[in-house]
Design a protein around this motif. Structure first.
Motif, short mmCIF file in Angstrom:
data_model
loop_
_atom_site.label_atom_id
_atom_site.label_comp_id
_atom_site.label_asym_id
_atom_site.label_seq_id
_atom_site.Cartn_x
_atom_site.Cartn_y
_atom_site.Cartn_z
N GLY A 1 0.80 -1.21 0.00
CA GLY A 1 0.00 0.00 0.00
C GLY A 1 0.83 1.26 0.00
O GLY A 1 0.28 2.37 0.02
N TYR A 2 2.15 1.10 -0.04
CA TYR A 2 3.03 2.26 -0.10
C TYR A 2 3.13 2.78 -1.52
O TYR A 2 3.01 2.01 -2.49
CB TYR A 2 4.43 1.90 0.42
CG TYR A 2 4.46 1.56 1.89
CD1 TYR A 2 4.00 2.46 2.85
CD2 TYR A 2 4.94 0.34 2.33
CE1 TYR A 2 4.02 2.15 4.20
CE2 TYR A 2 4.97 0.02 3.69
CZ TYR A 2 4.50 0.93 4.61
OH TYR A 2 4.54 0.62 5.94
N GLY B 1 10.41 -13.01 -22.37
CA GLY B 1 11.84 -13.09 -22.10
C GLY B 1 12.21 -13.10 -20.64
O GLY B 1 13.39 -12.96 -20.30
N GLY B 2 11.24 -13.29 -19.76
CA GLY B 2 11.53 -13.34 -18.34
C GLY B 2 12.08 -14.69 -17.91
O GLY B 2 11.67 -15.73 -18.42
N ASP B 3 13.03 -14.65 -16.95
CA ASP B 3 13.59 -15.88 -16.38
C ASP B 3 13.16 -16.09 -14.94
O ASP B 3 13.18 -17.22 -14.44
CB ASP B 3 15.12 -15.83 -16.44
CG ASP B 3 15.65 -15.85 -17.86
OD1 ASP B 3 15.49 -16.88 -18.52
OD2 ASP B 3 16.20 -14.82 -18.30
N ALA B 4 12.81 -15.01 -14.25
CA ALA B 4 12.38 -15.09 -12.86
C ALA B 4 11.40 -13.95 -12.61
O ALA B 4 11.42 -12.93 -13.30
CB ALA B 4 13.56 -14.99 -11.91
N VAL B 5 10.52 -14.14 -11.62
CA VAL B 5 9.49 -13.13 -11.36
C VAL B 5 9.37 -12.90 -9.87
O VAL B 5 9.50 -13.82 -9.06
CB VAL B 5 8.14 -13.57 -11.97
CG1 VAL B 5 7.64 -14.87 -11.33
CG2 VAL B 5 7.09 -12.47 -11.84
N GLY B 6 9.13 -11.64 -9.51
CA GLY B 6 8.95 -11.29 -8.11
C GLY B 6 8.15 -10.01 -7.97
O GLY B 6 7.65 -9.45 -8.96
N MET B 7 8.07 -9.52 -6.73
CA MET B 7 7.22 -8.38 -6.41
C MET B 7 8.01 -7.19 -5.88
O MET B 7 7.46 -6.37 -5.14
CB MET B 7 6.15 -8.81 -5.39
CG MET B 7 5.34 -10.02 -5.81
SD MET B 7 4.30 -10.63 -4.46
CE MET B 7 3.78 -12.22 -5.13
N THR C 1 3.33 -20.88 -1.85
CA THR C 1 3.13 -20.25 -0.55
C THR C 1 4.37 -19.46 -0.15
O THR C 1 5.48 -19.77 -0.59
CB THR C 1 2.84 -21.28 0.56
OG1 THR C 1 4.03 -22.06 0.80
CG2 THR C 1 1.70 -22.21 0.18
N HIS C 2 4.17 -18.45 0.71
CA HIS C 2 5.31 -17.66 1.21
C HIS C 2 6.18 -18.52 2.12
O HIS C 2 7.40 -18.32 2.20
CB HIS C 2 4.80 -16.43 1.97
CG HIS C 2 5.89 -15.47 2.35
ND1 HIS C 2 6.65 -14.80 1.42
CD2 HIS C 2 6.35 -15.08 3.57
CE1 HIS C 2 7.53 -14.03 2.04
NE2 HIS C 2 7.36 -14.18 3.35
N PRO D 1 -0.09 -8.60 -4.53
CA PRO D 1 0.50 -9.65 -3.71
C PRO D 1 0.13 -11.08 -4.14
O PRO D 1 0.59 -12.03 -3.53
CB PRO D 1 -0.06 -9.35 -2.32
CG PRO D 1 -1.41 -8.77 -2.60
CD PRO D 1 -1.24 -7.96 -3.85
N THR D 2 -0.70 -11.22 -5.16
CA THR D 2 -1.01 -12.57 -5.63
C THR D 2 0.18 -13.12 -6.40
O THR D 2 0.90 -12.38 -7.08
CB THR D 2 -2.23 -12.57 -6.56
OG1 THR D 2 -1.98 -11.65 -7.64
CG2 THR D 2 -3.49 -12.16 -5.82
N TYR D 3 0.39 -14.41 -6.29
CA TYR D 3 1.32 -15.07 -7.21
C TYR D 3 0.67 -15.12 -8.59
O TYR D 3 -0.55 -15.00 -8.73
CB TYR D 3 1.65 -16.49 -6.72
CG TYR D 3 2.48 -16.50 -5.46
CD1 TYR D 3 3.80 -16.06 -5.47
CD2 TYR D 3 1.95 -16.95 -4.25
CE1 TYR D 3 4.57 -16.07 -4.32
CE2 TYR D 3 2.71 -16.95 -3.09
CZ TYR D 3 4.03 -16.52 -3.13
OH TYR D 3 4.78 -16.51 -1.98
N GLU D 4 1.49 -15.30 -9.60
CA GLU D 4 1.01 -15.25 -10.97
C GLU D 4 0.19 -16.50 -11.31
O GLU D 4 0.35 -17.56 -10.69
CB GLU D 4 2.19 -15.14 -11.94
CG GLU D 4 2.98 -13.86 -11.82
CD GLU D 4 3.81 -13.78 -10.55
OE1 GLU D 4 4.02 -12.65 -10.05
OE2 GLU D 4 4.23 -14.84 -10.04
#
Length: 271
Positions: free
Chosen positions: A84-85, A202-208, A243-244, A187-190
């Motif tokens: 929320g920032y 072309g993505g190799d890794a994904v994050g938030m 899961t986290h 915050p949902t996973y893809e």
């Protein structure tokens, strides 16, 4: 700028040295800050204008001191857009660390593996990123004292740092991957369909995380090294829920390699 200076003044009151390297430590990777010698620890809530970290696995404090002979300032926990920032709040600590004197920054994260050749526990050097967050921390009026209006992002991940990190990994006998990091808001996973799309892009890794801080680091003229810990394979690759807890569990398993790797990078990093 006034808020940056007020935060810096508050931090400087507690310091006797000037940090040269900044560290942003992602989910489950904050253990590195515990290795800092002669540490000065400052809770985010005690720093003017700092947000507070709300995510499990993020302690929410700055740790300043000596690591492998270098003066460092570490964020033991970061801020995320999904909390929320605003983007300005998420990246505010980078501005403060720059004002405190850092010249380079190592940004770490836990990420989902998109590249099917990756495995959970792999460490990936970030060679580039895709900003899939739908916004940018530099939107709005530009302060020329902080950086140029239209910053170049073509080599925001410093190629000499990537090469240096590869040499360190080789010397330690640690296998590292290289690849493109995709930043999503969370915050949902893809979904599996989204992962197929990101692989096509072309993505190799994904994050938030990471992408906003790196954009601001580039704007500020800092040299950047990015490291992802592949904490799980992204949705649809393995037939299991995400899961986290799994993220934290995987980062704990690779913590010794992560610690050895980053400490060696810092120890041998040219000043």
């Amino acid at each position: 700028m006034k808020q940056i200076q007020e935060a810096c003044s508050s931090i400087k009151e507690k310091l006797t040295t000037t940090p040269s390297i900044g560290l942003i430590l992602g989910s489950g990777l904050g253990i590195l800050a515990d290795k800092i010698e002669n540490p000065v620890t400052i809770l985010y809530k005690d720093i003017p204008h700092f947000p507070e970290s709300t995510v499990s696995g993020h302690k929410g404090q700055l740790v300043i001191g000596t690591l492998e002979g270098k003066q460092v300032i570490a964020m033991q926990g970061r801020f995320h857009f999904y909390e929320g920032y605003s983007m300005k709040q998420v990246t505010f600590p980078v501005r403060v660390m720059k004002e405190l004197g850092i010249e380079s920054i190592i940004v770490t994260n836990a990420a989902g593996g998109i590249n099917k050749d990756f495995n959970p526990g792999d460490l990936m050097l970030i060679t580039d990123h895709i900003n899939n967050m739908g916004t940018n921390p530099l939107i709005g009026p530009n302060d020329e004292d902080l950086g140029v209006r239209f910053p170049d992002m073509s080599q925001v991940y410093d190629t000499s740092y990537i090469k240096h990190a590869e040499n360190c990994a080789h010397n330690l006998g640690i296998t590292v991957q290289k690849g493109v990091y995709v930043g999503n808001t969370g915050p949902t996973y893809e979904t599996p369909a989204e992962i197929r799309m990101l692989r096509t892009l072309g993505g190799d890794a994904v994050g938030m995380s990471t992408v906003p801080e790196v954009i601001v680091s580039g704007h500020a003229g800092l040299k950047v090294l990015g490291i992802s810990c592949i904490s799980n394979m992204a949705a649809g690759i393995l037939d299991q829920p995400l899961t986290h807890d799994e993220v934290i569990e995987t980062t704990e398993k690779v913590r010794e390699d992560f610690l050895r790797f980053v400490k060696e990078i810092i120890r041998t990093l040219p000043q």
